[in-house]
Design a protein around this motif. Structure first.
Motif, PDB file in Angstrom:
ATOM      1  N   LEU A  31      -6.798  -9.093 -11.416  1.00 16.03           N
ATOM      2  CA  LEU A  31      -6.568  -8.293 -10.217  1.00 16.03           C
ATOM      3  C   LEU A  31      -5.222  -8.622  -9.580  1.00 16.03           C
ATOM      4  O   LEU A  31      -4.866  -9.782  -9.409  1.00 16.03           O
ATOM      5  N   ILE A  32      -4.487  -7.568  -9.209  1.00 16.33           N
ATOM      6  CA  ILE A  32      -3.254  -7.708  -8.426  1.00 16.33           C
ATOM      7  C   ILE A  32      -3.390  -6.816  -7.200  1.00 16.33           C
ATOM      8  O   ILE A  32      -3.603  -5.610  -7.324  1.00 16.33           O
ATOM      9  N   ARG A  33      -3.286  -7.422  -6.020  1.00 16.71           N
ATOM     10  CA  ARG A  33      -3.351  -6.679  -4.761  1.00 16.71           C
ATOM     11  C   ARG A  33      -1.929  -6.363  -4.308  1.00 16.71           C
ATOM     12  O   ARG A  33      -1.130  -7.271  -4.097  1.00 16.71           O
ATOM     13  N   ILE A  34      -1.642  -5.077  -4.177  1.00 17.89           N
ATOM     14  CA  ILE A  34      -0.291  -4.617  -3.835  1.00 17.89           C
ATOM     15  C   ILE A  34      -0.308  -3.933  -2.478  1.00 17.89           C
ATOM     16  O   ILE A  34      -1.176  -3.111  -2.199  1.00 17.89           O
ATOM     17  N   ASN A  35       0.652  -4.276  -1.628  1.00 19.05           N
ATOM     18  CA  ASN A  35       0.817  -3.565  -0.370  1.00 19.05           C
ATOM     19  C   ASN A  35       2.126  -2.790  -0.453  1.00 19.05           C
ATOM     20  O   ASN A  35       3.204  -3.379  -0.605  1.00 19.05           O
ATOM     21  N   GLU A  36       2.040  -1.448  -0.400  1.00 14.74           N
ATOM     22  CA  GLU A  36       3.231  -0.600  -0.485  1.00 14.74           C
ATOM     23  C   GLU A  36       3.677  -0.197   0.913  1.00 14.74           C
ATOM     24  O   GLU A  36       2.859   0.020   1.805  1.00 14.74           O
ATOM     25  N   VAL A  37       4.973  -0.071   1.086  1.00 14.12           N
ATOM     26  CA  VAL A  37       5.539   0.215   2.404  1.00 14.12           C
ATOM     27  C   VAL A  37       5.111   1.588   2.921  1.00 14.12           C
ATOM     28  O   VAL A  37       4.943   1.804   4.110  1.00 14.12           O
ATOM     29  N   THR A  38       4.940   2.532   2.018  1.00 12.07           N
ATOM     30  CA  THR A  38       4.421   3.858   2.335  1.00 12.07           C
ATOM     31  C   THR A  38       3.891   4.448   1.031  1.00 12.07           C
ATOM     32  O   THR A  38       4.147   3.913  -0.045  1.00 12.07           O
ATOM     33  N   HIS A  39       3.148   5.535   1.112  1.00 12.27           N
ATOM     34  CA  HIS A  39       2.611   6.154  -0.100  1.00 12.27           C
ATOM     35  C   HIS A  39       3.459   7.373  -0.422  1.00 12.27           C
ATOM     36  O   HIS A  39       3.494   8.333   0.350  1.00 12.27           O
ATOM     37  N   SER A  40       4.163   7.323  -1.539  1.00  9.00           N
ATOM     38  CA  SER A  40       5.148   8.359  -1.828  1.00  9.00           C
ATOM     39  C   SER A  40       5.325   8.570  -3.326  1.00  9.00           C
ATOM     40  O   SER A  40       5.147   7.638  -4.125  1.00  9.00           O
ATOM     41  N   VAL A  41       5.718   9.775  -3.694  1.00 11.97           N
ATOM     42  CA  VAL A  41       6.075  10.074  -5.082  1.00 11.97           C
ATOM     43  C   VAL A  41       7.291   9.245  -5.500  1.00 11.97           C
ATOM     44  O   VAL A  41       7.545   9.067  -6.693  1.00 11.97           O
ATOM     45  N   GLU A  63      -5.100  -3.021  -6.889  1.00 15.14           N
ATOM     46  CA  GLU A  63      -5.616  -2.467  -5.644  1.00 15.14           C
ATOM     47  C   GLU A  63      -4.424  -2.307  -4.707  1.00 15.14           C
ATOM     48  O   GLU A  63      -3.618  -3.241  -4.567  1.00 15.14           O
ATOM     49  N   ILE A  64      -4.302  -1.132  -4.111  1.00 15.98           N
ATOM     50  CA  ILE A  64      -3.122  -0.844  -3.295  1.00 15.98           C
ATOM     51  C   ILE A  64      -3.497  -0.524  -1.864  1.00 15.98           C
ATOM     52  O   ILE A  64      -4.386   0.292  -1.606  1.00 15.98           O
ATOM     53  N   THR A  65      -2.812  -1.182  -0.929  1.00 15.55           N
ATOM     54  CA  THR A  65      -2.932  -0.851   0.488  1.00 15.55           C
ATOM     55  C   THR A  65      -1.599  -0.316   0.974  1.00 15.55           C
ATOM     56  O   THR A  65      -0.552  -0.574   0.374  1.00 15.55           O
ATOM     57  N   ASN A  66      -1.634   0.429   2.066  1.00 15.77           N
ATOM     58  CA  ASN A  66      -0.435   1.029   2.635  1.00 15.77           C
ATOM     59  C   ASN A  66      -0.035   0.268   3.886  1.00 15.77           C
ATOM     60  O   ASN A  66      -0.780   0.211   4.855  1.00 15.77           O
ATOM     61  N   GLY A  67       1.152  -0.324   3.859  1.00 17.85           N
ATOM     62  CA  GLY A  67       1.613  -1.110   4.994  1.00 17.85           C
ATOM     63  C   GLY A  67       2.113  -0.279   6.162  1.00 17.85           C
ATOM     64  O   GLY A  67       2.005  -0.682   7.310  1.00 17.85           O
ATOM     65  N   GLY A  68       2.696   0.886   5.868  1.00 21.73           N
ATOM     66  CA  GLY A  68       3.248   1.699   6.945  1.00 21.73           C
ATOM     67  C   GLY A  68       4.517   1.117   7.537  1.00 21.73           C
ATOM     68  O   GLY A  68       4.852   1.364   8.689  1.00 21.73           O
TER      69      GLY A  68
END
Length: 331
Positions: A31-41, A63-68
């Protein structure tokens, strides 16, 4: 600088409770938990790597979360709420300057241009940057790469405009729709969807005028990278393969393959977004960052008055694994 670091730490709780954007199919892998700055193409290679089974080939689950926002993404990494952060490397620079016993390091670069598009309220067939003279623009959080890059482009072109820093990154589109400012920068697919809905018009690509810079990168704590070498290598291999596939495949096909990651967005809109990013040469093929682009980013930060002191490339970036993966796939 101290104030910014305090704000980053105060963002920890917020970063920990942001809901998942999506989770990959469970295969009892690593498992790798990733936090992305925003959700984008803009980050299509990552979603495509999952859709095509490239992560599965490496026995990896994501698993991806959105940091915003980059501050929240970095907070998630520092707190341990995420293993890997996907955001602008300015966040790593700020933490390095502030001092840390386990400073995050950039181990892979994903995009090489500003991925935002300038959206106005009226259709302009022959847009010129001089039209922004005296206008108000929502361009992102002060100290973040989007806002600093936009300010740098305006200065290079000799345009005097007002950048509105008062709105949180993930609230800019809603604020613009409510009447705030004359223009707003948006990532895809938001910009194309906004235009398709008749709410505004894309007038320019910021990336075409910003030049090449390490706009979005993968980073993790130094201790995580050292303890999880196999995970990091597999992760980079999956994304490098996905980028190669994306650049060689028609956008309509790619749009179908990532559609499930963008609920409520049509495949036609996704295709338009992918075409837009291909047209500005948004993605790197070699995820090993070059020192020259980090120097350019620090030039931009210095110009914005956000850089207390410069940080050496080798103190921020690890390139060996990404270069190994690139040589393997493209060699």
């Amino acid at each position: 600088m101290k104030k910014r670091l305090v704000l980053v730490l105060l963002s920890v709780v917020m970063a920990m409770i942001i809901p998942f954007s999506f989770a990959a199919c469970k295969k009892n892998g690593k498992l790798i938990r990733i936090n992305e700055v925003t959700h984008s193409v803009f980050y299509a290679p990552m979603y495509l790597a999952d859709a095509l089974g490239y992560f599965g080939d490496e026995d990896i689950e994501i698993e991806i979360t959105n940091g915003g926002g980059a501050d929240a993404t970095m907070a998630a990494v520092l707190s341990g709420a995420a293993d890997i952060g996907l955001c602008g490397p300015e966040a790593v620079i700020y933490v390095a300057i502030g001092g840390s016993n386990d400073s995050p390091k950039v181990f892979g670069q994903l995009t090489k241009r500003d991925g935002s598009f300038l959206v106005g309220r009226e259709k302009i067939d022959n847009f010129d940057w001089s039209m922004l003279e005296g206008k108000s623009i929502l361009a992102g959080r002060q100290g973040g790469v989007p806002a600093m890059t936009f300010e740098y482009v305006l200065n290079k072109l000799g345009v005097n405009a007002t950048l509105n820093y008062d709105v949180a990154f993930n609230m800019m589109t809603a604020a613009f729709e409510s009447g705030v400012s004359d223009y707003c920068t948006m990532f895809e697919p938001t910009a194309s969807a906004y235009q398709a809905a008749g709410k505004g018009y894309i007038v320019a690509s910021v990336g075409q005028d910003s030049g090449e810079l390490p706009y979005t990168c993968y980073m993790a704590k130094d201790s995580y990278i050292k303890k999880n070498g196999d995970k990091i290598e597999g992760f980079l291999r999956a994304i490098t393969k996905a980028t190669k596939y994306l650049l060689a495949t028609d956008s309509a096909t790619v749009a179908k393959q990532i559609a499930t990651y963008f609920d409520g967005t049509s495949e036609a809109s996704l295709k338009t977004s992918i075409d837009s990013y291909k047209s500005i040469d948004a993605w790197v093929t070699n995820m090993a960052m070059k020192e020259s682009v980090l120097t350019y980013l620090q030039d931009i930060m210095e110009h914005a008055g956000e850089l207390e002191k410069r940080v050496a490339f080798n103190d921020l970036v690890i390139t060996e694994t990404a270069q190994k993966v690139y040589d393997e796939i493209y060699g």
